[in-house]
Design an enzyme around this catalytic site. Structure first.
Site, PDB file in Angstrom:
ATOM      1  N   HIS A 119      -7.611  10.132   4.144  1.00 14.33           N
ATOM      2  CA  HIS A 119      -7.012   9.455   5.201  1.00 14.33           C
ATOM      3  C   HIS A 119      -7.230   9.739   6.540  1.00 14.33           C
ATOM      4  O   HIS A 119      -7.283  10.837   6.497  1.00 14.33           O
ATOM      5  CB  HIS A 119      -5.387   9.078   4.873  1.00 14.33           C
ATOM      6  CG  HIS A 119      -5.077   8.149   3.489  1.00 14.33           C
ATOM      7  ND1 HIS A 119      -4.668   8.926   2.357  1.00 14.33           N
ATOM      8  CD2 HIS A 119      -5.204   7.050   3.405  1.00 14.33           C
ATOM      9  CE1 HIS A 119      -4.348   8.154   1.518  1.00 14.33           C
ATOM     10  NE2 HIS A 119      -4.909   6.891   1.997  1.00 14.33           N
ATOM     11  N   LYS A 127     -12.237  12.924   8.922  1.00 14.80           N
ATOM     12  CA  LYS A 127     -12.469  12.934   7.592  1.00 14.80           C
ATOM     13  C   LYS A 127     -13.567  14.428   7.308  1.00 14.80           C
ATOM     14  O   LYS A 127     -13.952  14.522   6.295  1.00 14.80           O
ATOM     15  CB  LYS A 127     -13.057  12.061   6.877  1.00 14.80           C
ATOM     16  CG  LYS A 127     -12.098  10.666   6.838  1.00 14.80           C
ATOM     17  CD  LYS A 127     -12.823   9.505   6.353  1.00 14.80           C
ATOM     18  CE  LYS A 127     -12.083   8.174   6.611  1.00 14.80           C
ATOM     19  NZ  LYS A 127     -10.486   8.162   6.214  1.00 14.80           N
ATOM     20  N   ASN A 180     -10.145   0.598   0.512  1.00 10.42           N
ATOM     21  CA  ASN A 180      -9.093   0.515   1.524  1.00 10.42           C
ATOM     22  C   ASN A 180      -9.469   1.189   2.771  1.00 10.42           C
ATOM     23  O   ASN A 180     -10.177   2.156   3.138  1.00 10.42           O
ATOM     24  CB  ASN A 180      -7.989   1.353   1.064  1.00 10.42           C
ATOM     25  CG  ASN A 180      -7.279   0.825   0.029  1.00 10.42           C
ATOM     26  OD1 ASN A 180      -7.663  -0.210  -0.716  1.00 10.42           O
ATOM     27  ND2 ASN A 180      -6.051   1.422  -0.311  1.00 10.42           N
ATOM     28  N   ASP A 202       0.755  -1.133  -0.019  1.00 14.53           N
ATOM     29  CA  ASP A 202       0.033   0.084  -0.116  1.00 14.53           C
ATOM     30  C   ASP A 202       1.009   1.316  -0.081  1.00 14.53           C
ATOM     31  O   ASP A 202       1.711   1.218   0.806  1.00 14.53           O
ATOM     32  CB  ASP A 202      -0.913  -0.013   1.108  1.00 14.53           C
ATOM     33  CG  ASP A 202      -1.934   1.009   1.295  1.00 14.53           C
ATOM     34  OD1 ASP A 202      -2.261   1.247   0.051  1.00 14.53           O
ATOM     35  OD2 ASP A 202      -2.409   1.377   2.203  1.00 14.53           O
ATOM     36  N   HIS A 203       0.527   2.025  -1.059  1.00 19.34           N
ATOM     37  CA  HIS A 203       1.506   3.399  -1.047  1.00 19.34           C
ATOM     38  C   HIS A 203       2.728   3.208  -1.085  1.00 19.34           C
ATOM     39  O   HIS A 203       3.401   3.926  -0.386  1.00 19.34           O
ATOM     40  CB  HIS A 203       1.120   4.366   0.068  1.00 19.34           C
ATOM     41  CG  HIS A 203      -0.438   4.957   0.064  1.00 19.34           C
ATOM     42  ND1 HIS A 203      -0.775   5.752  -0.604  1.00 19.34           N
ATOM     43  CD2 HIS A 203      -1.225   4.419   0.911  1.00 19.34           C
ATOM     44  CE1 HIS A 203      -2.138   5.963  -0.489  1.00 19.34           C
ATOM     45  NE2 HIS A 203      -2.471   5.119   0.472  1.00 19.34           N
ATOM     46  N   ARG A 207      -7.391   0.139  13.472  1.00 14.75           N
ATOM     47  CA  ARG A 207      -6.558   0.586  14.503  1.00 14.75           C
ATOM     48  C   ARG A 207      -7.420   0.985  15.498  1.00 14.75           C
ATOM     49  O   ARG A 207      -7.102   0.764  16.636  1.00 14.75           O
ATOM     50  CB  ARG A 207      -5.834   1.996  13.906  1.00 14.75           C
ATOM     51  CG  ARG A 207      -5.055   1.546  12.617  1.00 14.75           C
ATOM     52  CD  ARG A 207      -4.267   2.928  12.324  1.00 14.75           C
ATOM     53  NE  ARG A 207      -3.354   2.756  11.261  1.00 14.75           N
ATOM     54  CZ  ARG A 207      -2.477   3.639  10.591  1.00 14.75           C
ATOM     55  NH1 ARG A 207      -2.482   4.898  11.229  1.00 14.75           N
ATOM     56  NH2 ARG A 207      -1.830   3.404   9.575  1.00 14.75           N
ATOM     57  N   ASP A 266      -7.832   1.040   6.912  1.00 15.68           N
ATOM     58  CA  ASP A 266      -7.027   0.762   7.625  1.00 15.68           C
ATOM     59  C   ASP A 266      -7.347   1.433   9.316  1.00 15.68           C
ATOM     60  O   ASP A 266      -7.340   0.783  10.152  1.00 15.68           O
ATOM     61  CB  ASP A 266      -5.836   1.342   7.396  1.00 15.68           C
ATOM     62  CG  ASP A 266      -4.321   1.295   8.305  1.00 15.68           C
ATOM     63  OD1 ASP A 266      -4.644   0.677   9.297  1.00 15.68           O
ATOM     64  OD2 ASP A 266      -3.395   1.973   8.129  1.00 15.68           O
ATOM     65  N   GLY A 275      -8.811   5.996   1.706  1.00 16.71           N
ATOM     66  CA  GLY A 275      -9.087   6.799   2.636  1.00 16.71           C
ATOM     67  C   GLY A 275     -10.286   6.520   2.980  1.00 16.71           C
ATOM     68  O   GLY A 275     -11.541   7.575   3.230  1.00 16.71           O
ATOM     69  N   ARG A 333       0.822   0.818  16.319  1.00 12.40           N
ATOM     70  CA  ARG A 333       2.158   0.740  16.430  1.00 12.40           C
ATOM     71  C   ARG A 333       2.850   1.482  17.381  1.00 12.40           C
ATOM     72  O   ARG A 333       3.859   1.349  17.775  1.00 12.40           O
ATOM     73  CB  ARG A 333       2.768   1.130  14.763  1.00 12.40           C
ATOM     74  CG  ARG A 333       2.305   0.194  14.015  1.00 12.40           C
ATOM     75  CD  ARG A 333       2.686   0.772  12.292  1.00 12.40           C
ATOM     76  NE  ARG A 333       1.932   1.697  12.177  1.00 12.40           N
ATOM     77  CZ  ARG A 333       1.870   2.294  10.806  1.00 12.40           C
ATOM     78  NH1 ARG A 333       2.631   1.683   9.728  1.00 12.40           N
ATOM     79  NH2 ARG A 333       1.213   3.525  10.575  1.00 12.40           N
TER      80      ARG A 333
HETATM   81  P1  13P Z   1      -8.413   4.969   6.125  1.00 12.54           P
HETATM   82  O1  13P Z   1      -7.219   5.842   6.787  1.00 12.54           O
HETATM   83  O2  13P Z   1      -9.536   5.727   5.732  1.00 12.54           O
HETATM   84  O3  13P Z   1      -8.383   3.605   6.774  1.00 12.54           O
HETATM   85  O4  13P Z   1      -7.715   4.607   4.579  1.00 12.54           O
HETATM   86  C1  13P Z   1      -6.765   3.675   4.335  1.00 12.54           C
HETATM   87  C2  13P Z   1      -6.137   3.724   3.166  1.00 12.54           C
HETATM   88  O5  13P Z   1      -6.560   4.252   2.402  1.00 12.54           O
HETATM   89  C3  13P Z   1      -5.124   2.570   2.899  1.00 12.54           C
HETATM   90  O6  13P Z   1      -4.426   2.894   1.894  1.00 12.54           O
HETATM   91  O1  G3H Z   2      -3.150   4.845   3.549  1.00 11.00           O
HETATM   92  C1  G3H Z   2      -2.134   4.619   4.180  1.00 11.00           C
HETATM   93  C2  G3H Z   2      -2.263   3.715   5.405  1.00 11.00           C
HETATM   94  O2  G3H Z   2      -3.179   4.000   6.469  1.00 11.00           O
HETATM   95  C3  G3H Z   2      -1.024   3.257   6.083  1.00 11.00           C
HETATM   96  O3  G3H Z   2      -0.601   4.081   6.668  1.00 11.00           O
HETATM   97  O4  G3H Z   2       1.683   4.973   5.922  1.00 11.00           O
HETATM   98  O5  G3H Z   2       1.168   4.990   8.429  1.00 11.00           O
HETATM   99  O6  G3H Z   2       1.508   2.840   7.402  1.00 11.00           O
HETATM  100  P1  G3H Z   2       1.047   4.375   7.255  1.00 11.00           P
HETATM  101 ZN    ZN Z   3      -4.525   5.129   1.163  1.00 15.34          ZN
END
Ligand code: 13P
Ligand code: G3H
Ligand code: ZN
Length: 384
Positions: A193, A197, A270, A97-98, A276, A272, A228, A316
């Protein structure tokens, strides 16, 4: 079985449901994400972010992770996904991811990822195309899927149509697919993200519709991704704050908008932040209910970190005292096992909910079980 992400997105597109993609930062999170998808007979996409690979490589200060740390972490997470996923009955993709640059993508692929994102969204269009093409060439030769990004996910208020609009321009998205050969594209259409939001964030679904409709006309077979997209469940926010947390202005995307987006061209969603939040709530609850654990030799330090960082909700921040467990899944005693259960239950609660809402439950048999070698052959024949 581990498959390239493309195979999973092809099924989502064909059968008109959205596939959730869930971020993991620890071995027990990967295990839980796989288990809950198995329970719902859903295909699964697990994501390790660039920085998550740094953390999984042992860098508790993951913001400063080097390429070497990321290489180690990519292998640790891929080993865990292979351990729990290779003989699984559901198709599973492990996606970077990213990805920050070409080297991060190579590190992930060498570690065992079956899909990578190269995030060149901060670059001018032509440079983004060039970088993404370079990654596509390397990845497709190995059967690995690639996601690119166009448009910047910014503050909701910034989303205006002007020369410097942050929304993805549908015409540019078509050109990007054509010039890069990416399998999937992350678009900016009103999400952002994190856990702040805005109270009434509105997805501009017309952008997804316009891109997807044009792709159909032009014969472009690719998939759209919604980043996001956490829903930030208000009951979890309230519970965290009820346990002494200090979360403010925490709002997500209304899940009904995401469900609708799933029928308007968005294939992958997506998430995350929701994971958390649920994991943080579970850990706070554990220490509140069982006060003796606050002084545990192995996990008392986690309690201290929770107390010291009341506005934080990224596990984390709290898990560094048990990095051997995070990185390798080793569970030295019963107290650490209690923390793992907090993590696994948090994952299952939010991921299970979204598997059902997004409609991927029961769809595992719809995915064509394709190996990386078979996918590499397909790309070669198609010339991409
Ligand atoms: P969120 O922060 O909304 O969970 O987005 C996660 C995301 O885009 C991971 O690539
Ligand atoms: O889109 C981003 C994810 O939430 C990952 O976050 O770069 O802090 O690991 P991170
Ligand atoms: Zn993302």
């Amino acid at each position: 079985m581990l498959v390239p992400m493309r195979a999973i997105l092809e099924a989502a597109d064909k059968y008109d449901y959205a596939q959730g993609a869930f971020n993991v930062n620890a071995v027990c999170q990967a295990k839980a994400v796989i288990n809950v998808h198995e329970m719902f007979r859903s295909p699964a996409i697990l994501q390790g972010a660039d920085l998550a690979n740094g953390f999984m490589g042992g860098r508790t200060d993951f913001m400063n992770a080097t390429l070497e740390d990321k290489k180690k972490g990519a292998k640790n997470i891929a080993d865990a996904v292979k351990k729990y996923g290779t003989d699984s009955a559901i198709p599973i993709a492990l996606h970077l991811d990213h990805g920050k640059n070409f080297d991060s993508c190579v590190a992930a692929i060498e570690g065992g990822y079956t899909s990578v994102m190269i995030d060149g969204s901060h670059l001018p269009f032509d440079e983004n195309v060039e970088l993404t093409r370079e990654v596509v060439k390397y990845a497709h030769e190995r059967g690995v899927s690639v996601e690119g990004e166009l448009g910047v996910l910014a503050g909701v208020e910034d989303h205006v149509f002007s020369a410097n609009s942050t929304y993805t321009n549908p015409a540019s998205a078509i050109e990007f697919f054509r010039k890069t050969g990416v399998d999937a594209l992350a678009i900016s259409y009103g999400t952002m993200h994190g856990a702040n939001k805005g109270k009434n964030a509105v997805i501009r679904k017309e952008i997804a519709i316009a891109i997807k409709e044009t792709m159909r006309h032009e014969g472009i077979e690719g998939y759209l991704v919604s980043h996001g997209s956490s829903t930030v469940p208000q009951y979890i926010v309230e519970e965290i704050n009820g346990l002494g947390g200090e979360l403010v202005n925490t709002y997500g995307i209304d899940v009904n908008q995401l469900i609708e987006a799933g029928h308007c061209g968005i294939n992958k969603i997506n998430v995350d932040t929701d994971i958390r939040l649920a994991v943080t709530r579970n850990m706070k609850e554990l220490f509140a209910r069982e006060k003796a654990l606050q002084n545990s030799a192995s996990i008392g330090a986690i309690y201290e970190l929770l107390e010291k960082n009341k506005a934080a909700f990224d596990p984390r921040v709290f898990l560094p005292p048990i990095m051997d467990t995070v990185m390798f899944g080793n569970i030295p005693d019963d107290d650490v096992a209690r923390i793992c259960k907090c993590v696994e239950d948090g994952v299952k609660e939010v991921v299970g909910t979204l598997i059902v809402k997004f409609g991927s439950y029961g769809k595992a048999p719809k995915v064509e079980l394709t190996t990386l070698d078979e996918m590499a052959d397909r790309y070669k024949k198609a010339g991409i």
